[in-house]
Design a protein around this motif. Structure first.
Motif, PDB file in Angstrom:
ATOM      1  N   ALA A 237      69.764  -6.682  41.672  1.00  0.00           N
ATOM      2  CA  ALA A 237      70.446  -5.434  41.310  1.00  0.00           C
ATOM      3  C   ALA A 237      70.032  -4.288  42.232  1.00  0.00           C
ATOM      4  O   ALA A 237      69.189  -3.458  41.882  1.00  0.00           O
ATOM      5  CB  ALA A 237      70.180  -5.090  39.852  1.00  0.00           C
ATOM      6  N   PHE A 238      70.634  -4.220  43.430  1.00  0.00           N
ATOM      7  CA  PHE A 238      70.435  -3.049  44.280  1.00  0.00           C
ATOM      8  C   PHE A 238      70.961  -1.815  43.546  1.00  0.00           C
ATOM      9  O   PHE A 238      71.871  -1.904  42.712  1.00  0.00           O
ATOM     10  CB  PHE A 238      71.193  -3.210  45.599  1.00  0.00           C
ATOM     11  CG  PHE A 238      70.572  -4.174  46.572  1.00  0.00           C
ATOM     12  CD1 PHE A 238      69.582  -3.741  47.442  1.00  0.00           C
ATOM     13  CD2 PHE A 238      70.974  -5.493  46.624  1.00  0.00           C
ATOM     14  CE1 PHE A 238      69.004  -4.615  48.357  1.00  0.00           C
ATOM     15  CE2 PHE A 238      70.408  -6.383  47.524  1.00  0.00           C
ATOM     16  CZ  PHE A 238      69.416  -5.953  48.391  1.00  0.00           C
ATOM     17  N   ASN A 239      70.403  -0.659  43.860  1.00  0.00           N
ATOM     18  CA  ASN A 239      70.871   0.585  43.269  1.00  0.00           C
ATOM     19  C   ASN A 239      72.123   1.069  43.994  1.00  0.00           C
ATOM     20  O   ASN A 239      72.275   0.869  45.207  1.00  0.00           O
ATOM     21  CB  ASN A 239      69.790   1.663  43.361  1.00  0.00           C
ATOM     22  CG  ASN A 239      68.573   1.326  42.539  1.00  0.00           C
ATOM     23  OD1 ASN A 239      68.675   1.045  41.356  1.00  0.00           O
ATOM     24  ND2 ASN A 239      67.404   1.356  43.171  1.00  0.00           N
ATOM     25  N   VAL A 240      73.017   1.712  43.251  1.00  0.00           N
ATOM     26  CA  VAL A 240      74.149   2.371  43.895  1.00  0.00           C
ATOM     27  C   VAL A 240      73.591   3.404  44.871  1.00  0.00           C
ATOM     28  O   VAL A 240      72.699   4.184  44.543  1.00  0.00           O
ATOM     29  CB  VAL A 240      75.054   3.041  42.844  1.00  0.00           C
ATOM     30  CG1 VAL A 240      76.111   3.906  43.524  1.00  0.00           C
ATOM     31  CG2 VAL A 240      75.719   1.989  41.967  1.00  0.00           C
ATOM     32  N   GLY A 241      74.106   3.389  46.101  1.00  0.00           N
ATOM     33  CA  GLY A 241      73.597   4.273  47.145  1.00  0.00           C
ATOM     34  C   GLY A 241      72.649   3.587  48.109  1.00  0.00           C
ATOM     35  O   GLY A 241      72.344   4.136  49.165  1.00  0.00           O
ATOM     36  N   ASP A 242      72.175   2.386  47.765  1.00  0.00           N
ATOM     37  CA  ASP A 242      71.319   1.632  48.688  1.00  0.00           C
ATOM     38  C   ASP A 242      72.124   1.218  49.920  1.00  0.00           C
ATOM     39  O   ASP A 242      73.319   0.896  49.829  1.00  0.00           O
ATOM     40  CB  ASP A 242      70.761   0.379  48.020  1.00  0.00           C
ATOM     41  CG  ASP A 242      69.561   0.665  47.132  1.00  0.00           C
ATOM     42  OD1 ASP A 242      69.043   1.790  47.196  1.00  0.00           O
ATOM     43  OD2 ASP A 242      69.145  -0.241  46.379  1.00  0.00           O
ATOM     44  N   THR A 243      71.475   1.214  51.059  1.00  0.00           N
ATOM     45  CA  THR A 243      72.106   0.762  52.299  1.00  0.00           C
ATOM     46  C   THR A 243      71.251  -0.320  52.944  1.00  0.00           C
ATOM     47  O   THR A 243      70.027  -0.322  52.816  1.00  0.00           O
ATOM     48  CB  THR A 243      72.280   1.917  53.311  1.00  0.00           C
ATOM     49  OG1 THR A 243      70.991   2.456  53.642  1.00  0.00           O
ATOM     50  CG2 THR A 243      73.177   3.009  52.757  1.00  0.00           C
ATOM     51  N   VAL A 244      71.928  -1.211  53.644  1.00  0.00           N
ATOM     52  CA  VAL A 244      71.265  -2.227  54.466  1.00  0.00           C
ATOM     53  C   VAL A 244      72.016  -2.273  55.788  1.00  0.00           C
ATOM     54  O   VAL A 244      73.251  -2.349  55.811  1.00  0.00           O
ATOM     55  CB  VAL A 244      71.282  -3.617  53.801  1.00  0.00           C
ATOM     56  CG1 VAL A 244      70.572  -4.636  54.704  1.00  0.00           C
ATOM     57  CG2 VAL A 244      70.626  -3.579  52.432  1.00  0.00           C
TER      58      VAL A 244
ATOM     59  N   THR B  45      76.479  -1.333  58.884  1.00  0.00           N
ATOM     60  CA  THR B  45      75.740  -0.865  57.699  1.00  0.00           C
ATOM     61  C   THR B  45      76.592  -1.092  56.458  1.00  0.00           C
ATOM     62  O   THR B  45      77.777  -0.729  56.435  1.00  0.00           O
ATOM     63  CB  THR B  45      75.381   0.623  57.819  1.00  0.00           C
ATOM     64  OG1 THR B  45      74.498   0.807  58.934  1.00  0.00           O
ATOM     65  CG2 THR B  45      74.685   1.114  56.547  1.00  0.00           C
ATOM     66  N   ALA B  46      75.970  -1.672  55.438  1.00  0.00           N
ATOM     67  CA  ALA B  46      76.618  -1.881  54.146  1.00  0.00           C
ATOM     68  C   ALA B  46      76.046  -0.881  53.140  1.00  0.00           C
ATOM     69  O   ALA B  46      74.822  -0.738  53.035  1.00  0.00           O
ATOM     70  CB  ALA B  46      76.417  -3.306  53.654  1.00  0.00           C
ATOM     71  N   LEU B  47      76.920  -0.202  52.412  1.00  0.00           N
ATOM     72  CA  LEU B  47      76.536   0.796  51.410  1.00  0.00           C
ATOM     73  C   LEU B  47      77.038   0.327  50.054  1.00  0.00           C
ATOM     74  O   LEU B  47      78.220   0.005  49.895  1.00  0.00           O
ATOM     75  CB  LEU B  47      77.157   2.153  51.759  1.00  0.00           C
ATOM     76  CG  LEU B  47      77.106   3.243  50.680  1.00  0.00           C
ATOM     77  CD1 LEU B  47      75.664   3.693  50.449  1.00  0.00           C
ATOM     78  CD2 LEU B  47      77.980   4.422  51.083  1.00  0.00           C
ATOM     79  N   LYS B  48      76.141   0.292  49.069  1.00  0.00           N
ATOM     80  CA  LYS B  48      76.548  -0.094  47.718  1.00  0.00           C
ATOM     81  C   LYS B  48      77.159   1.124  47.028  1.00  0.00           C
ATOM     82  O   LYS B  48      76.507   2.153  46.866  1.00  0.00           O
ATOM     83  CB  LYS B  48      75.363  -0.623  46.917  1.00  0.00           C
ATOM     84  CG  LYS B  48      75.782  -1.227  45.579  1.00  0.00           C
ATOM     85  CD  LYS B  48      74.660  -1.972  44.897  1.00  0.00           C
ATOM     86  CE  LYS B  48      75.165  -2.684  43.654  1.00  0.00           C
ATOM     87  NZ  LYS B  48      74.100  -3.438  42.953  1.00  0.00           N
TER      88      LYS B  48
END
Length: 235
Positions: A171-178, A218-221
């Motif tokens: 469960a990544f947080n909304v706003g997390d980026t990779v 970059t992926a942003l949730k």
């Protein structure tokens, strides 16, 4: 007299009810003052935890942790049992298995509903550094990859698949980026997602993406089950 390992708080030896309650209070303080967490991504209790070892229980926990998601669980060897502490908004905890670029444990804060990193990332160092996780094999992201770049070095010319797991499992947080980086001469990277949705910026197309050598994406949730991805060398 017996004392706690971390803060050396002396425990009362009589088993009277009031002394047992006092010892429970001491044990709770022992965990929350300078709160140190071994791991925050486990949903199943470890088989042989150290005495006083503390964990943040991940989503959908099982076994002795069932129903305790998001709480701090600590092991008491004397009692042979887990105890649980419900966090409150503003609490902070250092996570030992997630280190920043300076080898310092990342510090998570509690929002009132979940644990999250400060906006600056990397435990709030504010250095602007994006830590690296170098991978030369197929790889599935873990929660500790938030705010990092996953690096595919040129020495690995084999095509690889890197997968963003479903929110139900990690469960990544909304706003997390990779960020994904494919070095010059490295094999093509397929960026895949399991049961959630990943959309390509602008077009909105869903599904796996291909990252060529010298590419960066970059992926942003953006919601619990949706990511948006953009970059160069990305198709």
């Amino acid at each position: 007299m017996t004392a706690t390992s971390k803060l050396a708080l002396e425990l009362l030896q009589n088993n009277a009810a009031n002394q047992t309650l006092a010892n429970l209070t001491f044990m709770t303080l022992n965990q929350l003052v300078q709160c140190v967490i071994v791991d925050k991504d486990l949903a199943t209790p470890p088989g042989s935890p150290a005495d006083e070892a503390a964990y943040i229980v991940a989503g959908s926990p099982t076994g002795a942790w069932s129903g305790q998601a998001g709480k701090i669980a600590y092991w008491s060897a004397a009692a042979g049992a887990w105890s649980f502490i419900t966090p409150a908004k503003g609490w902070r905890a250092s996570v030992l298995d997630e280190l920043d670029a300076n080898n310092v444990p990342k510090v998570y804060g509690h929002t009132g509903s979940a644990w999250a990193l400060p906006e600056t990332g990397g435990g709030g160092s504010g250095t602007g550094n994006i830590p690296q996780n170098s991978q030369s094999a197929n790889y599935t992201l873990i929660l500790g990859d938030a705010g990092k770049h996953i690096f595919h070095p040129s020495v690995d010319t084999t095509a690889r698949t890197w997968t963003i797991p479903a929110n139900a499992s990690v469960a990544f947080n909304v706003g997390d980026t990779v960020t994904f980086v494919n070095q010059n001469g490295a094999g093509v990277i397929t960026i895949a997602i399991t049961t959630d949705t990943m959309r390509l910026a602008v077009s909105g197309a869903t599904g796996s993406r291909t990252l060529a050598a010298n590419g960066m994406a970059t992926a942003l949730k953006v919601t619990a089950t949706e990511w948006i991805i953009s970059g160069v060398g990305l198709t």
